[in-house]
Design a protein around this motif. Structure first.
Motif, short mmCIF file in Angstrom:
data_model
loop_
_atom_site.label_atom_id
_atom_site.label_comp_id
_atom_site.label_asym_id
_atom_site.label_seq_id
_atom_site.Cartn_x
_atom_site.Cartn_y
_atom_site.Cartn_z
N ALA A 69 0.54 -1.51 -0.81
CA ALA A 69 0.00 0.23 -0.15
C ALA A 69 0.88 1.60 0.02
O ALA A 69 0.66 2.46 -0.62
CB ALA A 69 -0.32 0.19 1.21
N ALA A 70 1.74 1.26 0.91
CA ALA A 70 3.05 2.60 0.87
C ALA A 70 3.92 2.43 -0.57
O ALA A 70 3.66 3.63 -1.13
CB ALA A 70 3.52 2.01 2.11
N TRP A 72 2.38 2.04 -2.87
CA TRP A 72 1.86 2.44 -3.94
C TRP A 72 1.10 4.39 -3.91
O TRP A 72 1.09 5.04 -4.72
CB TRP A 72 -0.18 1.59 -4.16
CG TRP A 72 -0.31 0.43 -5.31
CD1 TRP A 72 0.55 -0.85 -4.99
CD2 TRP A 72 0.40 0.94 -6.62
NE1 TRP A 72 0.63 -2.03 -6.34
CE2 TRP A 72 0.92 -0.87 -7.11
CE3 TRP A 72 0.29 1.76 -7.79
CZ2 TRP A 72 0.44 -1.13 -8.26
CZ3 TRP A 72 0.58 1.00 -8.90
CH2 TRP A 72 0.28 -0.40 -9.82
N SER A 73 1.36 4.20 -2.84
CA SER A 73 1.43 6.00 -2.56
C SER A 73 2.06 6.43 -2.73
O SER A 73 1.47 7.80 -2.50
CB SER A 73 1.32 6.41 -1.31
OG SER A 73 2.17 6.04 -0.40
N GLU A 77 -0.71 8.65 -4.70
CA GLU A 77 -0.63 9.64 -3.50
C GLU A 77 -2.18 9.44 -2.82
O GLU A 77 -2.51 8.53 -2.30
CB GLU A 77 -0.77 10.49 -4.27
CG GLU A 77 0.77 11.14 -4.53
CD GLU A 77 1.06 12.26 -5.71
OE1 GLU A 77 0.19 12.68 -6.01
OE2 GLU A 77 2.01 12.84 -5.81
N SER A 80 -4.41 6.54 -3.75
CA SER A 80 -4.20 5.24 -3.43
C SER A 80 -4.97 5.20 -1.70
O SER A 80 -5.13 4.33 -0.81
CB SER A 80 -2.92 4.80 -3.25
OG SER A 80 -2.08 6.30 -2.24
N THR A 81 -5.50 6.15 -0.97
CA THR A 81 -5.69 6.38 0.13
C THR A 81 -6.74 5.74 0.67
O THR A 81 -7.73 5.28 0.62
CB THR A 81 -5.34 7.79 0.72
OG1 THR A 81 -3.58 7.41 1.17
CG2 THR A 81 -6.03 7.33 2.56
N TYR A 84 -7.82 2.44 -0.98
CA TYR A 84 -6.97 0.65 -0.12
C TYR A 84 -7.99 1.54 1.32
O TYR A 84 -8.87 0.60 2.01
CB TYR A 84 -5.97 1.43 0.91
CG TYR A 84 -4.92 0.28 -0.30
CD1 TYR A 84 -5.00 -0.64 -0.31
CD2 TYR A 84 -4.40 1.43 -0.96
CE1 TYR A 84 -3.63 -1.78 -1.21
CE2 TYR A 84 -2.90 1.11 -1.72
CZ TYR A 84 -3.43 -0.38 -2.08
OH TYR A 84 -1.85 -1.59 -3.09
N GLN A 114 -3.49 -0.63 5.88
CA GLN A 114 -2.90 -0.59 4.71
C GLN A 114 -3.41 1.36 3.99
O GLN A 114 -2.35 2.17 3.96
CB GLN A 114 -4.15 -1.16 3.03
CG GLN A 114 -2.98 -2.72 3.00
CD GLN A 114 -4.00 -3.25 2.40
OE1 GLN A 114 -4.71 -3.49 1.81
NE2 GLN A 114 -3.20 -3.86 1.38
N THR A 118 -0.83 4.97 3.48
CA THR A 118 -0.52 5.31 2.42
C THR A 118 -1.08 7.28 2.96
O THR A 118 -1.06 7.84 2.09
CB THR A 118 -1.64 5.12 1.26
OG1 THR A 118 -2.99 5.64 2.44
CG2 THR A 118 -1.77 3.38 1.01
N GLY A 129 5.47 9.07 0.50
CA GLY A 129 4.87 7.81 0.02
C GLY A 129 6.86 6.98 0.01
O GLY A 129 6.76 5.77 0.04
N TYR A 133 7.00 3.95 2.21
CA TYR A 133 7.20 2.58 1.65
C TYR A 133 8.62 2.02 2.45
O TYR A 133 8.67 1.01 2.56
CB TYR A 133 7.83 2.54 0.15
CG TYR A 133 8.13 1.60 -0.13
CD1 TYR A 133 7.59 0.53 -0.42
CD2 TYR A 133 9.33 0.71 -0.72
CE1 TYR A 133 7.70 -1.32 -1.15
CE2 TYR A 133 9.68 0.00 -1.08
CZ TYR A 133 9.39 -0.90 -1.52
OH TYR A 133 9.96 -2.40 -1.83
#
Length: 147
Positions: A69-70, A72-73, A77, A80-81, A84, A114, A118, A129, A133
């Motif tokens: 999840a992190a 993809w953030s 940005e 993604s929050t 998820y 998750q 994000t 992000g 990650y």
């Protein structure tokens, strides 16, 4: 050695003859193939509810879920929050091979963690992000709190 067709000759090699285990040539007629001597040791379990997840399994799943999840953030940005945070329990259960009824609390924890992973990417685009990650990827899984 490559053949004309481009397939290696080694890929066509057969198994070792079962007679190689025989010490005397007189015993060749009495030798059994290897398949008959070795019993089958494969145990299959159905994915749905066949076994309980241990604490270590849950910690490993949660660590991977946070890191994904992190990651993809970094690109997504704020989107993604939202993604998820709004996923259904059935989607999360299917993704991690969990039972939606039996593992309901664990699924909610995955979704919550998750979404939290994000948030730095949503608040500080790209840089947040990346830090989230790296933190999630290098976090010690044994220190993750699961019920």
């Amino acid at each position: 050695m490559l053949s004309v067709s481009g397939i290696s000759g080694i890929s066509n090699a057969s198994r070792v003859n079962f007679c190689s285990e025989v010490e005397k040539t007189e015993e060749v007629a009495n030798a059994k193939p290897i398949d008959e001597e070795v019993g089958d040791s494969l145990e299959l379990k159905h994915k749905k509810g066949s076994h309980e997840l241990t604490k270590a399994d849950k910690q490993q799943i949660l660590s991977k879920a946070r890191a994904k999840a992190a990651g993809w953030s970094i690109l997504g940005e704020f989107v993604s929050t939202i993604y998820y945070g709004l996923r259904s329990d059935k989607t999360v259960a299917r993704k991690f091979d969990l039972d939606p009824e039996k593992d309901k609390e664990f699924i909610k924890k995955i979704k919550r963690d998750q979404m939290i992973a994000t948030l730095p990417g949503a608040l500080i685009p790209s840089v947040g992000g990346i830090f989230a990650y790296l933190y999630c990827k290098n976090q010690d899984t044994s220190k993750i709190d699961v019920e």
